[in-house]
Scaffold this motif. Structure first.
Motif, short mmCIF file in Angstrom:
data_model
loop_
_atom_site.label_atom_id
_atom_site.label_comp_id
_atom_site.label_asym_id
_atom_site.label_seq_id
_atom_site.Cartn_x
_atom_site.Cartn_y
_atom_site.Cartn_z
N LYS A 87 -6.71 -11.05 -17.39
CA LYS A 87 -6.54 -11.15 -18.84
C LYS A 87 -6.69 -12.57 -19.35
CE LYS A 87 -2.59 -8.99 -18.78
NZ LYS A 87 -1.28 -8.50 -19.18
N GLU A 88 -6.14 -13.50 -18.62
CA GLU A 88 -6.12 -14.88 -19.08
C GLU A 88 -7.24 -15.68 -18.43
OE1 GLU A 88 -2.08 -16.54 -19.09
OE2 GLU A 88 -1.46 -14.54 -18.49
N LYS A 89 -8.44 -15.11 -18.40
CA LYS A 89 -9.59 -15.73 -17.74
C LYS A 89 -9.71 -17.21 -18.10
CE LYS A 89 -14.56 -15.74 -17.56
NZ LYS A 89 -15.76 -15.34 -18.23
N GLY A 90 -9.85 -18.02 -17.08
CA GLY A 90 -10.07 -19.43 -17.29
C GLY A 90 -8.81 -20.24 -17.51
N ASN A 91 -7.70 -19.59 -17.75
CA ASN A 91 -6.45 -20.34 -17.93
C ASN A 91 -5.97 -20.86 -16.59
OD1 ASN A 91 -6.48 -19.83 -20.65
ND2 ASN A 91 -4.86 -18.31 -20.61
N ASN A 92 -5.26 -21.94 -16.64
CA ASN A 92 -4.75 -22.58 -15.44
C ASN A 92 -3.55 -21.80 -14.89
OD1 ASN A 92 -4.05 -24.43 -13.45
ND2 ASN A 92 -3.06 -25.82 -14.87
N THR A 100 4.17 -15.78 -12.72
CA THR A 100 4.08 -14.35 -13.03
C THR A 100 3.44 -13.62 -11.86
OG1 THR A 100 1.86 -14.44 -13.99
CG2 THR A 100 3.73 -14.91 -15.48
N GLN A 101 3.63 -12.32 -11.80
CA GLN A 101 3.03 -11.54 -10.71
C GLN A 101 1.52 -11.69 -10.71
OE1 GLN A 101 4.79 -9.86 -8.17
NE2 GLN A 101 2.75 -10.03 -7.32
N GLU A 102 0.93 -11.67 -11.88
CA GLU A 102 -0.53 -11.79 -12.00
C GLU A 102 -1.01 -13.15 -11.48
OE1 GLU A 102 -3.56 -10.24 -15.35
OE2 GLU A 102 -2.08 -11.70 -16.06
N GLU A 103 -0.28 -14.21 -11.82
CA GLU A 103 -0.64 -15.54 -11.34
C GLU A 103 -0.47 -15.65 -9.83
OE1 GLU A 103 0.64 -18.10 -15.32
OE2 GLU A 103 2.08 -17.84 -13.68
N VAL A 104 0.62 -15.11 -9.32
CA VAL A 104 0.86 -15.15 -7.87
C VAL A 104 -0.23 -14.37 -7.15
CG1 VAL A 104 2.43 -14.47 -6.00
CG2 VAL A 104 3.35 -15.54 -8.08
N ASP A 105 -0.61 -13.21 -7.66
CA ASP A 105 -1.68 -12.41 -7.04
C ASP A 105 -3.00 -13.19 -6.99
OD1 ASP A 105 0.11 -10.32 -6.71
OD2 ASP A 105 -0.70 -9.12 -8.38
N ARG A 156 6.95 -16.06 -6.19
CA ARG A 156 7.53 -15.18 -7.22
C ARG A 156 8.92 -15.65 -7.65
NH1 ARG A 156 5.70 -10.88 -3.93
NH2 ARG A 156 7.86 -10.43 -3.44
N GLN A 157 9.58 -16.41 -6.80
CA GLN A 157 10.90 -16.96 -7.16
C GLN A 157 10.79 -17.96 -8.30
OE1 GLN A 157 12.63 -18.66 -3.64
NE2 GLN A 157 12.58 -16.74 -2.51
N ASN A 158 9.62 -18.55 -8.53
CA ASN A 158 9.45 -19.55 -9.59
C ASN A 158 9.67 -18.96 -10.97
OD1 ASN A 158 8.91 -21.80 -7.99
ND2 ASN A 158 6.78 -21.21 -7.77
N SER A 159 9.40 -17.68 -11.14
CA SER A 159 9.58 -17.08 -12.47
C SER A 159 11.06 -16.89 -12.79
CB SER A 159 8.85 -15.74 -12.55
OG SER A 159 9.39 -14.83 -11.62
N LYS A 208 -8.04 -22.05 -11.89
CA LYS A 208 -8.36 -21.21 -13.04
C LYS A 208 -8.15 -19.76 -12.64
CE LYS A 208 -11.40 -24.43 -15.22
NZ LYS A 208 -12.75 -24.93 -15.17
N MET A 209 -7.65 -18.99 -13.55
CA MET A 209 -7.18 -17.65 -13.25
C MET A 209 -8.31 -16.62 -13.24
SD MET A 209 -3.71 -16.21 -14.67
CE MET A 209 -3.13 -14.59 -14.37
N VAL A 210 -9.07 -16.61 -12.16
CA VAL A 210 -10.12 -15.63 -11.94
C VAL A 210 -9.91 -15.12 -10.53
CG1 VAL A 210 -12.60 -15.26 -11.80
CG2 VAL A 210 -11.69 -16.86 -13.48
N LYS A 211 -9.93 -13.82 -10.37
CA LYS A 211 -9.63 -13.22 -9.06
C LYS A 211 -10.83 -12.39 -8.61
CE LYS A 211 -6.31 -10.09 -6.95
NZ LYS A 211 -5.19 -9.22 -7.20
#
Length: 185
Positions: free
Chosen positions: A139-144, A150-155, A180-183, A130-133
C-alpha cells in the motif's frame, strides 16, 4: 609522584581525551570501502543504516539488531555499518562526511531515518528500505520502512533479509518477532 607531576599527567590525559572526542567521524566513502573489504573477506553482504543521534526509531532499529536474540543472526550474514546524517546544527560534527550524498544517491534523501541499504561485497545495491516486497507492491509503495514496526513493514523487511542473506525461515521468524515488538514500545 609529586603534585606537579600528577597535575601534568592529569592535564595531558584531559588534553588527549578532549582531542580524541573532537575527532571527526570517518568519511562515508572510507566506512563503505572498509565494509566492502571486510564483506569480501567474510563472504557477507553489507547492511548500512543512516541514522542521527536524535532519532528514536534509529535507536529502536539498533536495539533490535543488537538484541541478544538477533545479534548473531545479523552478524553472521552482514557487515553492519552506520552513517550519521541529518544532525542538528550544533551536532553536525557527528556526521560522516559524504553520507548525505550517498543517502541522496540511493533515494533516501526525501525519506525519514533510519534509512538502510544492503549491498553485496562488490558494492552492488541488493535492497533498500523502500517498502516494496517482490512482485507485491505494498500500500505504501516507495515509503521508507525505516525501523519496521507494523506487520506490513516487518513482512517487507523480512522479505528483504531473506533475499540478501542465508537466514533460515526459523531465524527469520526470530527476527520478525523481535521487530514486531517495536510497535508496542
Amino acid at each position: 609522584m609529586n603534585i606537579k607531576s600528577i597535575t601534568i599527567l592529569t592535564l595531558t590525559i584531559l588534553f588527549f581525551n578532549i582531542t580524541s572526542a573532537q575527532e571527526k567521524p570517518e568519511p562515508a566513502k572510507e566506512v563503505l570501502s572498509n565494509a566492502f573489504d571486510q564483506a569480501k573477506k567474510t563472504n557477507k553482504n553489507v547492511f548500512v543504516m543512516f541514522k542521527a543521534s536524535w532519532c528514536g526509531w534509529c535507536k529502536k532499529m539498533d536495539a533490535s539488531i543488537k538484541d541478544e536474540t538477533t545479534k548473531n543472526l545479523f552478524n553472521k550474514n552482514y557487515v553492519i555499518e552506520h552513517l550519521v546524517v541529518k544532525e542538528a546544527t550544533n551536532k553536525k560534527n557527528l556526521e560522516n562526511l559524504g553520507a548525505d550524498e550517498i543517502l541522496s544517491k540511493y533515494g533516501g534523501d526525501k525519506s525519514g531515518i533510519p534509512y538502510w541499504l544492503i549491498f553485496d561485497p562488490n558494492g552492488n545495491l541488493l535492497a533498500d528500505s523502500k517498502m516494496v516486497k517482490g512482485e507485491l507492491i505494498l500500500k505504501e509503495k516507495g515509503n521508507n520502512i525505516g525501523c519496521p514496526g507494523t506487520q506490513e513493514e516487518v513482512d517487507a523487511f523480512i522479505y528483504k533479509l531473506k533475499e540478501t542473506s542465508t537466514l533460515t525461515n526459523e531465524e527469520l521468524k526470530i527476527i520478525s518477532k523481535r521487530f514486531r515488538q517495536n510497535s508496542s514500545h
